[in-house]
Each structure stands twice: as C-alpha cells, then as structure tokens.
Write a protein that holds these residues in place. Structure first.
Motif, PDB file in Angstrom:
ATOM      1  N   TYR A  37      20.793   1.839  45.169  1.00 28.94           N
ATOM      2  CA  TYR A  37      20.208   2.817  44.023  1.00 28.94           C
ATOM      3  C   TYR A  37      18.469   3.260  44.575  1.00 28.94           C
ATOM      4  N   ARG A  38      18.440   4.310  43.707  1.00 27.61           N
ATOM      5  CA  ARG A  38      17.103   4.830  43.668  1.00 27.61           C
ATOM      6  C   ARG A  38      16.484   5.894  42.017  1.00 27.61           C
ATOM      7  N   GLN A  39      15.185   5.857  42.277  1.00 29.23           N
ATOM      8  CA  GLN A  39      14.695   6.309  41.071  1.00 29.23           C
ATOM      9  C   GLN A  39      14.251   7.378  41.168  1.00 29.23           C
ATOM     10  N   LYS A  43      13.660   9.844  36.299  1.00 29.23           N
ATOM     11  CA  LYS A  43      14.821  10.391  36.258  1.00 29.23           C
ATOM     12  C   LYS A  43      14.618   8.897  35.818  1.00 29.23           C
ATOM     13  N   ARG A  44      16.536   9.101  35.513  1.00 25.09           N
ATOM     14  CA  ARG A  44      16.995   7.635  35.785  1.00 25.09           C
ATOM     15  C   ARG A  44      17.479   7.483  37.460  1.00 25.09           C
ATOM     16  N   ARG A  45      17.893   5.822  36.985  1.00 28.23           N
ATOM     17  CA  ARG A  45      18.128   5.253  38.618  1.00 28.23           C
ATOM     18  C   ARG A  45      19.857   5.564  38.893  1.00 28.23           C
ATOM     19  N   VAL A  46      19.539   5.879  40.261  1.00 27.54           N
ATOM     20  CA  VAL A  46      21.309   6.207  40.544  1.00 27.54           C
ATOM     21  C   VAL A  46      21.485   5.561  41.332  1.00 27.54           C
ATOM     22  N   SER A  84      16.367  12.378  58.467  1.00 29.42           N
ATOM     23  CA  SER A  84      16.610  13.270  57.623  1.00 29.42           C
ATOM     24  C   SER A  84      15.910  13.599  56.700  1.00 29.42           C
ATOM     25  N   LEU A  85      14.832  12.910  55.764  1.00 28.86           N
ATOM     26  CA  LEU A  85      14.353  12.689  55.292  1.00 28.86           C
ATOM     27  C   LEU A  85      13.412  14.250  54.041  1.00 28.86           C
ATOM     28  N   LYS A  86      13.482  14.394  52.453  1.00 30.62           N
ATOM     29  CA  LYS A  86      13.367  15.558  52.053  1.00 30.62           C
ATOM     30  C   LYS A  86      12.016  14.592  51.289  1.00 30.62           C
ATOM     31  N   PRO A  87      11.043  15.735  50.346  1.00 31.32           N
ATOM     32  CA  PRO A  87      10.846  14.905  49.320  1.00 31.32           C
ATOM     33  C   PRO A  87      11.377  14.522  48.200  1.00 31.32           C
ATOM     34  N   GLU A  88      12.113  15.253  48.640  1.00 31.87           N
ATOM     35  CA  GLU A  88      13.091  14.803  46.707  1.00 31.87           C
ATOM     36  C   GLU A  88      13.915  13.743  47.471  1.00 31.87           C
ATOM     37  N   ASP A  89      14.064  13.215  48.341  1.00 33.70           N
ATOM     38  CA  ASP A  89      14.135  11.661  48.695  1.00 33.70           C
ATOM     39  C   ASP A  89      12.968  10.649  48.390  1.00 33.70           C
ATOM     40  N   THR A  90      11.972  11.174  47.867  1.00 31.82           N
ATOM     41  CA  THR A  90      11.269  10.020  47.178  1.00 31.82           C
ATOM     42  C   THR A  90      11.482   9.544  46.168  1.00 31.82           C
ATOM     43  N   ALA A  91      10.842   8.385  45.789  1.00 31.85           N
ATOM     44  CA  ALA A  91      12.045   7.102  44.849  1.00 31.85           C
ATOM     45  C   ALA A  91      11.570   6.284  44.795  1.00 31.85           C
ATOM     46  N   VAL A  92      11.568   4.809  43.904  1.00 36.24           N
ATOM     47  CA  VAL A  92      11.841   3.881  44.258  1.00 36.24           C
ATOM     48  C   VAL A  92      13.098   3.026  45.072  1.00 36.24           C
ATOM     49  N   TYR A  93      13.428   2.916  45.603  1.00 38.35           N
ATOM     50  CA  TYR A  93      14.649   2.365  46.214  1.00 38.35           C
ATOM     51  C   TYR A  93      14.995   0.938  46.071  1.00 38.35           C
ATOM     52  N   TYR A  94      16.197   0.591  44.651  1.00 39.43           N
ATOM     53  CA  TYR A  94      16.209  -1.146  44.879  1.00 39.43           C
ATOM     54  C   TYR A  94      17.827  -1.000  45.407  1.00 39.43           C
ATOM     55  N   CYS A  95      17.964  -2.440  45.465  1.00 38.91           N
ATOM     56  CA  CYS A  95      19.161  -3.080  45.728  1.00 38.91           C
ATOM     57  C   CYS A  95      20.217  -3.794  44.962  1.00 38.91           C
ATOM     58  N   LEU A  96      21.260  -3.816  44.397  1.00 38.80           N
ATOM     59  CA  LEU A  96      21.668  -4.498  43.389  1.00 38.80           C
ATOM     60  C   LEU A  96      22.955  -5.502  44.068  1.00 38.80           C
ATOM     61  N   LEU A  97      23.275  -6.232  43.500  1.00 42.93           N
ATOM     62  CA  LEU A  97      23.805  -7.573  43.906  1.00 42.93           C
ATOM     63  C   LEU A  97      24.235  -8.388  41.900  1.00 42.93           C
ATOM     64  N   ASN A  98      25.773  -8.117  42.295  1.00 48.34           N
ATOM     65  CA  ASN A  98      26.580  -8.482  40.629  1.00 48.34           C
ATOM     66  C   ASN A  98      24.960  -8.756  39.680  1.00 48.34           C
ATOM     67  N   GLY A  99      25.331  -8.222  39.914  1.00 47.72           N
ATOM     68  CA  GLY A  99      24.155  -7.401  38.031  1.00 47.72           C
ATOM     69  C   GLY A  99      22.458  -7.658  38.585  1.00 47.72           C
ATOM     70  N   ILE A 100      21.880  -8.269  39.528  1.00 47.48           N
ATOM     71  CA  ILE A 100      20.493  -8.919  40.323  1.00 47.48           C
ATOM     72  C   ILE A 100      20.559  -7.274  40.582  1.00 47.48           C
ATOM     73  N   TRP A 101      18.746  -6.862  40.302  1.00 45.37           N
ATOM     74  CA  TRP A 101      18.015  -5.912  41.347  1.00 45.37           C
ATOM     75  C   TRP A 101      16.419  -6.393  41.707  1.00 45.37           C
ATOM     76  N   GLY A 102      16.700  -6.318  43.288  1.00 46.11           N
ATOM     77  CA  GLY A 102      15.468  -6.304  43.536  1.00 46.11           C
ATOM     78  C   GLY A 102      14.684  -5.664  42.542  1.00 46.11           C
ATOM     79  N   GLN A 103      13.350  -5.820  43.348  1.00 46.27           N
ATOM     80  CA  GLN A 103      11.827  -5.646  42.840  1.00 46.27           C
ATOM     81  C   GLN A 103      11.506  -3.977  43.361  1.00 46.27           C
ATOM     82  N   GLY A 104      12.063  -3.291  44.097  1.00 47.40           N
ATOM     83  CA  GLY A 104      12.130  -1.570  44.438  1.00 47.40           C
ATOM     84  C   GLY A 104      11.183  -1.701  45.517  1.00 47.40           C
TER      85      GLY A 104
END
Length: 111
Positions: A37-39, A43-46, A84-104
């Motif tokens: 996911y990214r936030q 904005k909300r996490r998507v 091909s990253l774009k400025p709009e890709d700027t975000a904190v990226y998180y991984c999710l496993l079984n309801g558990i989030w990483g720190q980003g």
C-alpha cells in the motif's frame, strides 16, 4: 509476534526506479497474500499491488504497467519493483500481511 520490515525507499528522480523489500518474521508468510500500500501526504492509504501465495499478482491502476510485485517464500520476503517513477508516486509505502502493517518506507520522486 509478526514483524514486517520494509526497506529500499529513497529519493529518486522522475523516470527512475526503486525496488522495495518487505521481510516478514514468520513462517506463515508463504501461505498468505502479501500486499503493498502507499499513503501520500494528506491522503488515505491505498492498495498498490498484492500477490497470492502461488504468485498471482494484482495491481492498482495507479502503478499498473510500471511496477512488478514478487515474492521469495524461502526468504519470507515480498518485493515491489517500481519503474518510470513520477512525482505523484511520492508516498510512504507499507506492506501488509494478515492484518499486520510494516513501519513503512518513504519514496520521494523529484521532478
């Protein structure tokens, strides 16, 4: 307790690439869906992408065609290759496993 540790973020110029990693401290990793996911600020996490235990991948429209999710079950690690990253890709990226989030991990794309 399950822990997820993301790495690989950083500052990159537009058009550049990054490979994010998320290592899980659990053997249940291999049987579970993993997601990225990214936030962006204010904005909300998507969802960015997800991958099933057998390697079937699903991508959100925002990065479709520019990223690849993969996993190494022997290393309990999931990857996100972004190109091909774009400025709009700027975000904190998180991984999710079984309801558990990483720190980003922060990804910043400069124009």
């Amino acid at each position: 307790q399950v822990q997820l540790v993301e790495s690989g973020g950083g500052l990159v110029q537009a058009g550049g690439s990054l490979r994010l990693s998320c290592a899980a401290s659990t053997s249940i990793f291999s049987s579970k869906v993993m997601s990225w996911y990214r936030q962006a600020p204010g904005k909300r996490r998507v969802l960015v992408a997800s991958i099933t235990s057998d390697g079937s991948a699903n991508y959100a429209d925002s990065l479709k065609g520019r990223c690849t999710i993969s996993r190494d079950n022997a290393k309990n690690t999931v990857y996100l290759q972004m190109n091909s990253l774009k400025p709009e890709d700027t975000a904190v990226y998180y991984c999710l496993l079984n309801g558990i989030w990483g720190q980003g991990t922060q990804v910043t794309v400069s124009s």
